[in-house]
Write an enzyme that holds these catalytic residues in place. Structure first.
Site, mmCIF file in Angstrom:
data_model
loop_
_atom_site.group_PDB
_atom_site.id
_atom_site.type_symbol
_atom_site.label_atom_id
_atom_site.label_comp_id
_atom_site.label_asym_id
_atom_site.label_seq_id
_atom_site.Cartn_x
_atom_site.Cartn_y
_atom_site.Cartn_z
ATOM 1 N N TYR A 62 -0.307 -1.963 -12.362
ATOM 2 C CA TYR A 62 -0.401 -3.425 -12.402
ATOM 3 C C TYR A 62 -1.854 -3.809 -12.570
ATOM 4 C CZ TYR A 62 -0.142 -8.324 -10.897
ATOM 5 O OH TYR A 62 -0.232 -9.696 -10.826
ATOM 6 N N ASP A 81 -9.309 0.360 -13.269
ATOM 7 C CA ASP A 81 -8.939 -0.781 -12.438
ATOM 8 C C ASP A 81 -8.893 -0.287 -10.996
ATOM 9 O OD1 ASP A 81 -7.841 -2.827 -11.018
ATOM 10 O OD2 ASP A 81 -6.182 -3.206 -12.418
ATOM 11 N N LYS A 119 -9.685 -7.435 -4.235
ATOM 12 C CA LYS A 119 -9.146 -7.164 -2.901
ATOM 13 C C LYS A 119 -10.253 -6.906 -1.867
ATOM 14 C CE LYS A 119 -4.523 -6.558 -4.447
ATOM 15 N NZ LYS A 119 -4.071 -6.061 -5.738
HETATM 16 C C1 LIG Z 1 -3.915 -6.821 -7.080
HETATM 17 C C2 LIG Z 1 -4.286 -6.131 -8.316
HETATM 18 C C3 LIG Z 1 -4.760 -6.827 -9.438
HETATM 19 C C4 LIG Z 1 -4.755 -8.328 -9.517
HETATM 20 O O1 LIG Z 1 -5.609 -8.894 -8.587
HETATM 21 P P1 LIG Z 1 -5.384 -10.433 -8.161
HETATM 22 O O2 LIG Z 1 -6.562 -10.732 -7.310
HETATM 23 O O3 LIG Z 1 -4.077 -10.470 -7.446
HETATM 24 O O4 LIG Z 1 -5.369 -11.227 -9.417
HETATM 25 C C5 LIG Z 1 -5.212 -6.105 -10.519
HETATM 26 N N1 LIG Z 1 -5.198 -4.766 -10.513
HETATM 27 C C6 LIG Z 1 -4.747 -4.063 -9.467
HETATM 28 C C7 LIG Z 1 -4.791 -2.570 -9.497
HETATM 29 C C8 LIG Z 1 -4.263 -4.726 -8.347
HETATM 30 O O5 LIG Z 1 -3.762 -4.015 -7.319
#
Ligand SMILES: *Cc1c(COP(=O)(O)O)cnc(C)c1O
Length: 434
Positions: free
Chosen positions: A149, A244, A272
């Site tokens: 994601y 990511d 996060k």
């Molecule tokens: C949570 C998440 C996102 C998106 O971050 P938001 O602050 O919710 O927009 C992108 N990449 C990864 C791996 C994530 O876990």
């Protein structure tokens, strides 16, 4: 299995009320508990490893806001930083010293990072990373892996096309096919698929985008050598490797998965934890790529609340704690104890589980097979997970309300918390059988 309904009457009423005014009653889909066939508990407050719902129930929290709360909730040092910053004004739309200070900390933690742009969400971070990659390479296609994601931007709400290395199809209504077509979706942990994509789309791939440790289909680590092979495939093809690390950054180590696996991405997305529980994120990486951002370069990106002083203060306070002392050893030790306890409890109950764990993130999959990609996750017993989830909740253990999510252990989780969780798991596994 349903919950003991009487324990949750206020939450049930609150959800009914919320649904009148908020689509689905929530501001982010998974919070609605739809994947565990019940309604959500409404949170009143949280402190340390515990959250408290509006019915007065207390839980040991393994969601930790989906990752950010690595120090636990309302950590005194973070709270102090937030309050001090708020007193000086909550947003200026002008540069502050704290942003440079935070950037220096991020750069010190990651070998691969020379410059940082702060923004407000992980979605924005990844969206900007792929824009940068396209501008830098002058190519259009992005490779992503099934089950990873990367936020909810158009290019990344896509599913695999009909054949291997085929371009993607939209996975959300409202995403035009013409945009989905610019993404190629491949199975995680499958290096041959990446080679095939480079062959099929020769000269057109701007970036390979990946969670170096997948944590949005449950936790799945990279197979031996997988990340290194991705690195090699990108090298020499003028393709950027984007890690990511929105979950894994400052989670698996101060330098994230890149430190753990001794590998460097060209660009890194952080979120996060880097917000310390407030909305903040970052796209970061090699200076020659990052300097393409406006105002220096031709790639546009901006944000009214980017580098927000309260979020930046929370981030600075959080990173100060994480980058000193033995935080990661402590996290490893708590999580290892929990993993061993869960594995034991399942075994004694005669239930097959596969536990994937890297540092303080883990998943307990109901299957007797290894789980290495999204197809494996889909073959696990989701009904079993739902029963387990309900039984744990009833015993005051708050897990992510989906079989496709990780468990997060924080520094606030005490040995007693871990012990209680293992005890609850013993009962819960027994109830699944019974
Ligand atoms: C949570 C998440 C996102 C998106 O971050 P938001 O602050 O919710 O927009 C992108 N990449 C990864 C791996 C994530 O876990």
């Amino acid at each position: 299995m349903t919950r003991e309904q009487s324990k949750y009457t206020k939450s049930a009423d609150a959800f009914a009320q919320a649904r009148k005014y908020l689509p689905g009653g929530v501001d982010s889909p998974v919070r609605a508990f739809g994947r565990v066939d019940m309604g959500p508990v409404f949170v009143a407050a949280a402190k340390g490893s515990k959250i408290y719902d509006i019915d007065g129930n207390q839980y040991i929290d393994y969601v930790c806001s989906w990752g950010p709360m690595i120090l636990g909730h309302a950590h005194p040092a973070v709270l102090e930083a937030i309050l001090a910053a708020a007193q000086k004004g909550s947003s200026f739309g002008a540069p502050t010293l704290a942003e440079t200070e935070l950037a220096e900390k991020v750069i010190a933690a990651y070998d691969s990072i020379e410059k940082v742009r702060f923004l407000s969400s992980g979605t924005e971070a990844v969206m900007t990373a792929i824009r940068l990659a396209r501008a830098y390479t002058r190519k259009d296609l992005i490779v992503k892996m099934v089950g990873c994601y990367h936020g909810h931007s158009d290019s990344l709400l896509v599913a695999a096309g009909s054949g291997l290395a085929e371009t993607a199809i939209a996975s959300s209504a409202g995403v035009p096919d013409s945009i989905a077509k610019l993404t190629v979706v491949l199975p995680y942990n499958d290096i041959e698929a990446v080679k095939a994509a480079f062959e099929k789309h020769k000269g057109n791939i701007a970036a390979v985008l990946i969670e170096p440790v997948a944590a949005n289909m449950g936790v799945i680590g990279p197979a031996d050598g997988y990340l290194q092979m991705l690195r090699e495939l990108c090298n020499g093809r003028d393709t950027l490797l984007i890690f990511d690390e929105v979950i894994t950054g400052f989670r698996l180590a101060a330098g994230g998965a890149q430190e753990l696996f001794a590998i460097n991405g060209d660009l890194t997305c952080l979120g996060k934890i880097i917000g310390g529980g407030l909305p903040a994120a970052a796209v970061a990486g090699r200076a020659d790529i990052m300097d393409m951002l406006a105002p220096l370069g031709p790639v546009y990106q901006a944000g009214t609340l980017s580098g927000n002083p309260i979020a930046t203060a929370a981030a600075n306070a959080t990173l100060d704690i994480l980058t000193k002392g033995d935080c990661y050893e402590k996290l490893e030790s708590s999580a290892a104890t929990l993993e061993a306890g869960l594995a034991d409890a399942a075994k004694n109950a005669g239930i097959d589980v596969t536990i994937n764990r890297l540092g303080s993130i883990m998943s307990c999959f109901f299957t007797d097979k290894p789980v290495r990609n999204f197809t494996d996750v889909q073959s696990t017993d989701i009904e079993c997970f739902k029963k387990f989830f309900a039984a744990m909740l009833n015993q005051g253990i708050y897990l992510a309300p989906s079989a496709y999510e990780a468990m997060f252990v924080s520094l606030a989780h005490t040995p007693e918390d871990i012990e209680k969780t293992i005890e609850a798991a013993k009962n819960s596994f027994a109830r699944i059988i019974g």
